[in-house]
Scaffold this motif. Structure first.
Motif, PDB file in Angstrom:
ATOM      1  N   ARG A 135     -13.056   7.065  16.059  1.00  0.00           N
ATOM      2  CA  ARG A 135     -14.198   6.438  16.737  1.00  0.00           C
ATOM      3  C   ARG A 135     -13.725   5.883  18.078  1.00  0.00           C
ATOM      4  NH1 ARG A 135     -18.110   8.291  13.570  1.00  0.00           N
ATOM      5  NH2 ARG A 135     -18.019   7.530  11.451  1.00  0.00           N
ATOM      6  N   THR A 136     -14.556   6.033  19.094  1.00  0.00           N
ATOM      7  CA  THR A 136     -14.173   5.538  20.415  1.00  0.00           C
ATOM      8  C   THR A 136     -15.092   4.432  20.922  1.00  0.00           C
ATOM      9  OG1 THR A 136     -15.484   7.255  21.473  1.00  0.00           O
ATOM     10  CG2 THR A 136     -13.153   7.730  21.109  1.00  0.00           C
ATOM     11  N   GLY A 137     -16.155   4.137  20.200  1.00  0.00           N
ATOM     12  CA  GLY A 137     -17.110   3.127  20.641  1.00  0.00           C
ATOM     13  C   GLY A 137     -16.530   1.726  20.652  1.00  0.00           C
ATOM     14  N   THR A 138     -17.010   0.927  21.593  1.00  0.00           N
ATOM     15  CA  THR A 138     -16.519  -0.444  21.722  1.00  0.00           C
ATOM     16  C   THR A 138     -17.640  -1.479  21.541  1.00  0.00           C
ATOM     17  OG1 THR A 138     -16.860  -0.418  24.111  1.00  0.00           O
ATOM     18  CG2 THR A 138     -14.687   0.267  23.309  1.00  0.00           C
ATOM     19  N   VAL A 139     -18.832  -1.028  21.213  1.00  0.00           N
ATOM     20  CA  VAL A 139     -19.962  -1.940  21.065  1.00  0.00           C
ATOM     21  C   VAL A 139     -19.938  -2.567  19.673  1.00  0.00           C
ATOM     22  CG1 VAL A 139     -22.487  -2.142  21.113  1.00  0.00           C
ATOM     23  CG2 VAL A 139     -21.343  -0.574  22.686  1.00  0.00           C
ATOM     24  N   PRO A 140     -19.936  -3.912  19.610  1.00  0.00           N
ATOM     25  CA  PRO A 140     -19.983  -4.562  18.297  1.00  0.00           C
ATOM     26  C   PRO A 140     -21.234  -4.129  17.529  1.00  0.00           C
ATOM     27  CG  PRO A 140     -19.432  -6.153  19.994  1.00  0.00           C
ATOM     28  CD  PRO A 140     -19.819  -4.882  20.698  1.00  0.00           C
ATOM     29  N   LEU A 141     -21.106  -4.028  16.228  1.00  0.00           N
ATOM     30  CA  LEU A 141     -22.162  -3.649  15.284  1.00  0.00           C
ATOM     31  C   LEU A 141     -22.527  -2.169  15.331  1.00  0.00           C
ATOM     32  CD1 LEU A 141     -24.636  -6.676  15.499  1.00  0.00           C
ATOM     33  CD2 LEU A 141     -22.585  -6.414  14.107  1.00  0.00           C
ATOM     34  N   ILE A 142     -21.903  -1.409  16.219  1.00  0.00           N
ATOM     35  CA  ILE A 142     -22.178   0.033  16.242  1.00  0.00           C
ATOM     36  C   ILE A 142     -20.865   0.774  16.049  1.00  0.00           C
ATOM     37  CG2 ILE A 142     -23.088   2.014  17.495  1.00  0.00           C
ATOM     38  CD1 ILE A 142     -24.847   0.132  19.079  1.00  0.00           C
ATOM     39  N   ASP A 143     -20.690   1.295  14.858  1.00  0.00           N
ATOM     40  CA  ASP A 143     -19.545   2.151  14.566  1.00  0.00           C
ATOM     41  C   ASP A 143     -20.106   3.524  14.222  1.00  0.00           C
ATOM     42  OD1 ASP A 143     -17.082   3.215  13.961  1.00  0.00           O
ATOM     43  OD2 ASP A 143     -16.807   2.092  12.114  1.00  0.00           O
ATOM     44  N   THR A 144     -20.767   3.622  13.094  1.00  0.00           N
ATOM     45  CA  THR A 144     -21.401   4.893  12.715  1.00  0.00           C
ATOM     46  C   THR A 144     -22.879   4.919  13.091  1.00  0.00           C
ATOM     47  OG1 THR A 144     -22.054   4.101  10.531  1.00  0.00           O
ATOM     48  CG2 THR A 144     -19.852   5.091  10.729  1.00  0.00           C
ATOM     49  N   GLY A 145     -23.461   3.754  13.355  1.00  0.00           N
ATOM     50  CA  GLY A 145     -24.897   3.671  13.656  1.00  0.00           C
ATOM     51  C   GLY A 145     -25.754   3.442  12.422  1.00  0.00           C
ATOM     52  N   GLN A 146     -25.127   3.423  11.240  1.00  0.00           N
ATOM     53  CA  GLN A 146     -25.896   3.272   9.998  1.00  0.00           C
ATOM     54  C   GLN A 146     -26.598   1.927   9.907  1.00  0.00           C
ATOM     55  OE1 GLN A 146     -23.779   4.260   6.413  1.00  0.00           O
ATOM     56  NE2 GLN A 146     -22.691   5.944   7.396  1.00  0.00           N
ATOM     57  N   LEU A 147     -25.928   0.860  10.301  1.00  0.00           N
ATOM     58  CA  LEU A 147     -26.542  -0.463  10.239  1.00  0.00           C
ATOM     59  C   LEU A 147     -27.766  -0.520  11.153  1.00  0.00           C
ATOM     60  CD1 LEU A 147     -26.508  -3.451   9.321  1.00  0.00           C
ATOM     61  CD2 LEU A 147     -25.091  -3.912  11.334  1.00  0.00           C
ATOM     62  N   ARG A 148     -27.588  -0.146  12.390  1.00  0.00           N
ATOM     63  CA  ARG A 148     -28.702  -0.166  13.358  1.00  0.00           C
ATOM     64  C   ARG A 148     -29.859   0.704  12.883  1.00  0.00           C
ATOM     65  NH1 ARG A 148     -26.910   2.775  18.086  1.00  0.00           N
ATOM     66  NH2 ARG A 148     -27.308   4.431  16.614  1.00  0.00           N
ATOM     67  N   ASN A 149     -29.558   1.886  12.413  1.00  0.00           N
ATOM     68  CA  ASN A 149     -30.614   2.813  12.000  1.00  0.00           C
ATOM     69  C   ASN A 149     -31.322   2.380  10.720  1.00  0.00           C
ATOM     70  OD1 ASN A 149     -29.914   4.311  14.232  1.00  0.00           O
ATOM     71  ND2 ASN A 149     -28.723   5.805  13.086  1.00  0.00           N
ATOM     72  N   SER A 150     -30.703   1.483   9.955  1.00  0.00           N
ATOM     73  CA  SER A 150     -31.340   1.032   8.721  1.00  0.00           C
ATOM     74  C   SER A 150     -32.366  -0.073   8.969  1.00  0.00           C
ATOM     75  CB  SER A 150     -30.287   0.557   7.718  1.00  0.00           C
ATOM     76  OG  SER A 150     -29.678  -0.642   8.160  1.00  0.00           O
ATOM     77  N   ILE A 151     -32.414  -0.600  10.177  1.00  0.00           N
ATOM     78  CA  ILE A 151     -33.387  -1.652  10.493  1.00  0.00           C
ATOM     79  C   ILE A 151     -34.764  -1.016  10.570  1.00  0.00           C
ATOM     80  CG2 ILE A 151     -34.132  -3.323  12.233  1.00  0.00           C
ATOM     81  CD1 ILE A 151     -31.055  -3.455  12.936  1.00  0.00           C
ATOM     82  N   THR A 152     -35.686  -1.585   9.832  1.00  0.00           N
ATOM     83  CA  THR A 152     -37.031  -1.031   9.765  1.00  0.00           C
ATOM     84  C   THR A 152     -38.036  -2.152   9.556  1.00  0.00           C
ATOM     85  OG1 THR A 152     -38.366   0.701   8.722  1.00  0.00           O
ATOM     86  CG2 THR A 152     -36.956  -0.593   7.270  1.00  0.00           C
ATOM     87  N   TYR A 153     -39.291  -1.778   9.401  1.00  0.00           N
ATOM     88  CA  TYR A 153     -40.317  -2.756   9.078  1.00  0.00           C
ATOM     89  C   TYR A 153     -41.107  -2.242   7.897  1.00  0.00           C
ATOM     90  CZ  TYR A 153     -44.060   0.155  10.893  1.00  0.00           C
ATOM     91  OH  TYR A 153     -44.950   1.178  11.072  1.00  0.00           O
ATOM     92  N   VAL A 154     -41.699  -3.156   7.170  1.00  0.00           N
ATOM     93  CA  VAL A 154     -42.591  -2.813   6.083  1.00  0.00           C
ATOM     94  C   VAL A 154     -43.804  -3.745   6.137  1.00  0.00           C
ATOM     95  CG1 VAL A 154     -40.828  -1.899   4.523  1.00  0.00           C
ATOM     96  CG2 VAL A 154     -41.425  -4.313   4.403  1.00  0.00           C
ATOM     97  N   ILE A 155     -44.904  -3.243   5.678  1.00  0.00           N
ATOM     98  CA  ILE A 155     -46.101  -4.067   5.494  1.00  0.00           C
ATOM     99  C   ILE A 155     -46.296  -4.143   3.998  1.00  0.00           C
ATOM    100  CG2 ILE A 155     -48.581  -4.262   5.880  1.00  0.00           C
ATOM    101  CD1 ILE A 155     -48.158  -2.479   8.382  1.00  0.00           C
ATOM    102  N   ARG A 156     -46.330  -5.343   3.493  1.00  0.00           N
ATOM    103  CA  ARG A 156     -46.474  -5.474   2.057  1.00  0.00           C
ATOM    104  C   ARG A 156     -47.378  -6.653   1.716  1.00  0.00           C
ATOM    105  NH1 ARG A 156     -40.832  -8.121  -0.124  1.00  0.00           N
ATOM    106  NH2 ARG A 156     -41.386 -10.232   0.476  1.00  0.00           N
ATOM    107  N   LYS A 157     -47.800  -6.660   0.486  1.00  0.00           N
ATOM    108  CA  LYS A 157     -48.622  -7.740  -0.010  1.00  0.00           C
ATOM    109  C   LYS A 157     -47.762  -8.995  -0.144  1.00  0.00           C
ATOM    110  CE  LYS A 157     -52.149  -8.696  -3.416  1.00  0.00           C
ATOM    111  NZ  LYS A 157     -52.991  -8.140  -4.452  1.00  0.00           N
ATOM    112  N   ARG A 158     -48.286 -10.116   0.306  1.00  0.00           N
ATOM    113  CA  ARG A 158     -47.549 -11.381   0.182  1.00  0.00           C
ATOM    114  C   ARG A 158     -47.282 -11.694  -1.282  1.00  0.00           C
ATOM    115  NH1 ARG A 158     -47.343 -14.532   4.762  1.00  0.00           N
ATOM    116  NH2 ARG A 158     -48.796 -13.899   6.375  1.00  0.00           N
ATOM    117  N   LYS A 159     -46.170 -12.313  -1.518  1.00  0.00           N
ATOM    118  CA  LYS A 159     -45.808 -12.711  -2.884  1.00  0.00           C
ATOM    119  C   LYS A 159     -46.198 -14.152  -3.114  1.00  0.00           C
ATOM    120  CE  LYS A 159     -42.134  -9.450  -3.525  1.00  0.00           C
ATOM    121  NZ  LYS A 159     -40.786  -9.206  -3.895  1.00  0.00           N
TER     122      LYS A 159
END
Length: 159
Positions: A135-159
């Motif tokens: 790996r040659t990247g130097t940006v914190p939190l980005i190594d494979t990109g899996q963490l960043r790409n897993s960020i999403t949103y959901v709409i759900r019924k309140r609990k």
């Protein structure tokens, strides 16, 4: 010319009730499947550790989620306001579309925050470990990109 009156109160009340029972959440689902089964922890746990830090493991806090959502507030708020207006018009689908638009804006804001680089910078030892793995990247939190790409949103019924 006659005036036609339509009683839409029931539809409006149902729409408002449906809206207040839902919430938009932005983050990393605990069930995010991006990691292999043999890896010890998932993206949600990694995200939490990165957001808050782990002094025991010598990992500094690199807040990205809460600040990323906060960065999106100016764009998200009008979408949510339009969602309320749609609900007041009895437009359930329109309200949900606006919630989805707000979620997508916040999701993209968090991802952009990660892409911009979160301080502190990576230690030399971390960069050396990345290079050993090709790996040659130097940006914190980005190594494979899996963490960043897993960020999403959901709409759900309140609990």
């Amino acid at each position: 010319m006659g005036v036609m009156k339509v009683d839409r109160l029931k539809a409006i009340l149902q729409s408002i009730n449906g809206l207040v029972q839902k919430e938009v959440l932005v983050g990393i689902p605990d069930s995010a499947p991006e990691r292999k089964d043999d890896e010890p922890i998932g993206n949600a746990a990694i995200g939490y550790i990165q957001e808050t830090g782990s002094p025991v493991n010598n990992i500094p806090a690199r807040p990205f989620l809460v600040p990323g959502v906060a960065d999106a507030a100016a764009k998200v708020t009008p979408q949510l306001q339009k969602g309320v207006e749609a609900a007041l018009d009895g437009d359930v689908d329109g309200a949900e579309r606006r919630m989805a638009a707000a979620g997508l804006l916040a999701q993209n804001s968090v991802r952009a925050r990660i892409n911009s680089g979160i301080s502190p910078e990576l230690k030399d030892s971390t960069l050396a470990a990345r290079r050993r793995r090709g790996r040659t990247g130097t940006v914190p939190l980005i190594d494979t990109g899996q963490l960043r790409n897993s960020i999403t949103y959901v709409i759900r019924k309140r609990k």
